[in-house]
Design an enzyme around this catalytic site. Structure first.
Site, PDB file in Angstrom:
ATOM      1  N   PHE A  52     -11.842  14.940   2.554  1.00 40.61           N
ATOM      2  CA  PHE A  52     -12.265  14.873   1.155  1.00 40.61           C
ATOM      3  C   PHE A  52     -13.577  15.595   1.014  1.00 40.61           C
ATOM      4  CE2 PHE A  52     -14.778  12.694  -2.178  1.00 40.61           C
ATOM      5  CZ  PHE A  52     -14.032  13.125  -3.257  1.00 40.61           C
TER       6      PHE A  52
ATOM      7  N   HIS B  17     -14.604   5.719   4.973  1.00 38.28           N
ATOM      8  CA  HIS B  17     -13.930   5.866   3.685  1.00 38.28           C
ATOM      9  C   HIS B  17     -12.994   7.056   3.746  1.00 38.28           C
ATOM     10  CE1 HIS B  17     -15.880   2.648   1.703  1.00 38.28           C
ATOM     11  NE2 HIS B  17     -17.080   3.151   1.815  1.00 38.28           N
ATOM     12  N   THR B  18     -12.659   7.554   2.570  1.00 42.80           N
ATOM     13  CA  THR B  18     -11.848   8.743   2.425  1.00 42.80           C
ATOM     14  C   THR B  18     -10.505   8.606   3.112  1.00 42.80           C
ATOM     15  OG1 THR B  18     -13.910   9.916   2.655  1.00 42.80           O
ATOM     16  CG2 THR B  18     -11.976  11.249   2.409  1.00 42.80           C
ATOM     17  N   GLN B  19      -9.744   7.628   2.682  1.00 42.84           N
ATOM     18  CA  GLN B  19      -8.380   7.539   3.167  1.00 42.84           C
ATOM     19  C   GLN B  19      -7.588   8.679   2.541  1.00 42.84           C
ATOM     20  OE1 GLN B  19      -9.547   6.211   0.596  1.00 42.84           O
ATOM     21  NE2 GLN B  19      -9.186   4.031   0.385  1.00 42.84           N
TER      22      GLN B  19
ATOM     23  N   MET C 282     -18.020   8.631  -1.476  1.00 34.73           N
ATOM     24  CA  MET C 282     -17.072   9.229  -0.521  1.00 34.73           C
ATOM     25  C   MET C 282     -15.844   8.335  -0.342  1.00 34.73           C
ATOM     26  SD  MET C 282     -18.031  12.198   0.362  1.00 34.73           S
ATOM     27  CE  MET C 282     -17.477  12.760   1.970  1.00 34.73           C
TER      28      MET C 282
END
Lengths: 232, 254
Positions: free
Chosen positions: A21, B35-37, B138
């Site tokens: 991401f 985070h950021t699955q 994030m």
């Protein structure tokens, strides 16, 4: 060397894939500003894009902060939306606390502080702030994403910034020319240079095009103008 | 690799930092969160276009697990109130999370009983903040939202992505549709800038058909949301893509 091409079917992979991401996006766009003795002109293209997609062809990237100050933004659009929204409320807070509108120079300093406040997770924006100073003279302030501020008479920022700045240095700053006399640029010449410069940028930069929105700031207020560019 | 000797005894080497003596070794935090699955149950394109008095938005009913067509009846075009339609593509769970949030907002609005309801531009702005806030942590909501509505008698069509990038335009398509349907709709609007509802509907249906042929994650069953200044909100469906594979046998070379 083996000539056999290894097949690649990502959909049939059994190993887990970590999807990265990236909080930042490059949404392109260019801003050009030229200051004169009693005016300042800022222009920004209206194309909002990401990669090879054009999101929209009519996105205003100029944000009037007061009757004498305009901010032009390009770069990461989500950061631009956030920054300009905070700036707008900071302008209002100043107005209501001090019962006067913030001057262009004060805006310039505030913007630098606000950008540096996010030093370690910066707003990825190329900002160009223009306005009239306390003497009514046109000024251009340009910033890097973490708040370095520089006052100048002409500035090209954004995706075509590196393409256009040397052209402005030559045409407005009279750099690298022999036998030229320094004279202040007229409003008419500044306007036509901005249009010419954007036409050139649209030829070479895929993130610049569609049309430009121009704000001409004089003591009489802000005049808006649009100019069409190539739309491919 | 070449490395120069330190400048002085226990000092830094050229280009490296000085290690202060008697410093405690840096302790790694053990309370960190990752985070950021990546998105899991995903839905594909949305297609939306503005016509003279409203907006039409279409999206299929499929929620996929990667390439597996897992859930085949997942509505993702929903009525928020009498002047807003919300559409989502991307992670379906994140959409349901946001949908619950919005439903609660609408109920709270109703309970005030002051006749004031959520407006499209307000919802659009609110979504921008929610998504930007999550991207700044994030930990994004993996969605592309489309807000279609009528505000002050005028159609409003806006979109927000997982980073909080937001814009409004007369044509908005997400996912694969951004590459396939957007050019088709832009072409239609170049030929006739103000479509009627019937024309807009025909265009959107054509886009859904082409998307079904070309997007491997698409599905022939879809919903159509129409918001009109006069007729209000209607969500139609499930509708079926008009398929015609008669020329398929002549396509070669892939």
């Amino acid at each position: 060397m083996s000539l056999v091409v290894k097949p690649n079917f990502p959909d049939y992979q059994t190993a887990p894939v970590q999807r990265g991401f990236n909080p930042y996006a490059d949404n392109g766009g260019s801003v050009v500003a030229i200051a004169g003795d009693d005016f300042v002109i800022i222009g920004a293209d209206t194309r909002l894009s990401a990669g090879f997609s054009i999101y929209t062809r009519e996105q205003n990237k100029l944000f009037p902060l007061s009757s004498t100050t305009v901010l032009g933004c390009s770069g990461c659009w989500c950061d631009t939306l956030t920054l300009t929204r905070i700036l707008k409320s900071r302008m209002q807070m100043y107005q209501q606390e001090h019962n006067k509108t913030m001057s262009t120079t004060a805006c310039a300093q505030m913007l630098s502080t606000m950008l540096y406040y996010k030093r370690f997770f910066p707003y990825y924006i190329s900002n160009v702030l223009v306005g009239l100073d306390n003497d009514g003279k046109g000024v251009v302030y340009s910033y890097d994403p973490i708040g370095h501020c520089e006052k100048r008479t002409h500035r090209a920022g954004g995706s075509a910034g590196a393409l256009l700045q040397p052209l402005l240095d030559n045409q407005i700053g009279k750099k690298n020319m022999l036998n030229v006399k320094e004279e202040p640029v007229s409003q008419q010449r500044a306007l036509s240079i901005i249009k010419d410069v954007f036409i050139s940028a649209a030829e070479r930069d895929i993130y610049t095009g569609d049309s430009i929105l121009i704000n001409i700031i004089t003591k009489d207020g802000i005049k808006e103008e649009t100019f069409q560019l190539r739309k491919d | 690799m070449f490395s120069a000797p330190p400048f002085w005894q226990n000092g830094p080497a050229p280009g490296s930092f000085y290690d202060f003596p008697n410093m405690q070794p840096q302790v790694q935090p053990n309370d960190f969160r990752q985070h950021t699955q990546s998105p899991v149950t995903t839905s594909t394109s949305l297609v939306a276009v503005t016509y003279d008095k409203g907006i039409i938005i279409a999206g299929d009913l499929l929620a996929s697990y990667g390439s597996l067509a897992r859930y085949r009846n997942c509505p993702r075009i929903v009525k928020v109130n009498n002047n807003i339609i919300l559409g989502s593509s991307g992670d379906y769970a994140d959409f349901q999370y946001v949908q619950n949030f919005i439903e609660q907002k609408v109920i709270s609005d109703e309970c005030l009983d002051d006749g004031i309801t959520l407006k499209p531009k307000s919802l659009y702005c609110w979504l921008t903040r929610i998504l930007y806030n999550r991207r700044s942590k994030m930990d994004p909501l993996w969605n592309n939202f489309i807000v279609a509505g009528i505000q002050d008698g005028e159609p409003f069509l806006g979109t927000v992505d997982k980073q909080g990038t937001a814009y409004s335009d007369k044509i908005i398509c997400t996912g694969y549709g951004a590459h396939i349907a957007t050019p088709m709709l832009r072409d239609a609007l170049d030929n006739k800038p103000q479509l009627t509802q019937a024309e807009a509907r025909a265009q959107v249906e054509r886009c859904m058909e082409v998307l079904y042929y070309r997007d491997a994650r698409s599905f022939p069953k879809y919903q159509l949301g129409i918001i009109d200044a006069d007729q209000g909100v209607s969500i139609e469906g499930p509708l079926q893509v008009a398929q015609n594979w008669s020329v398929a046998h002549s396509i070669k070379g892939y």
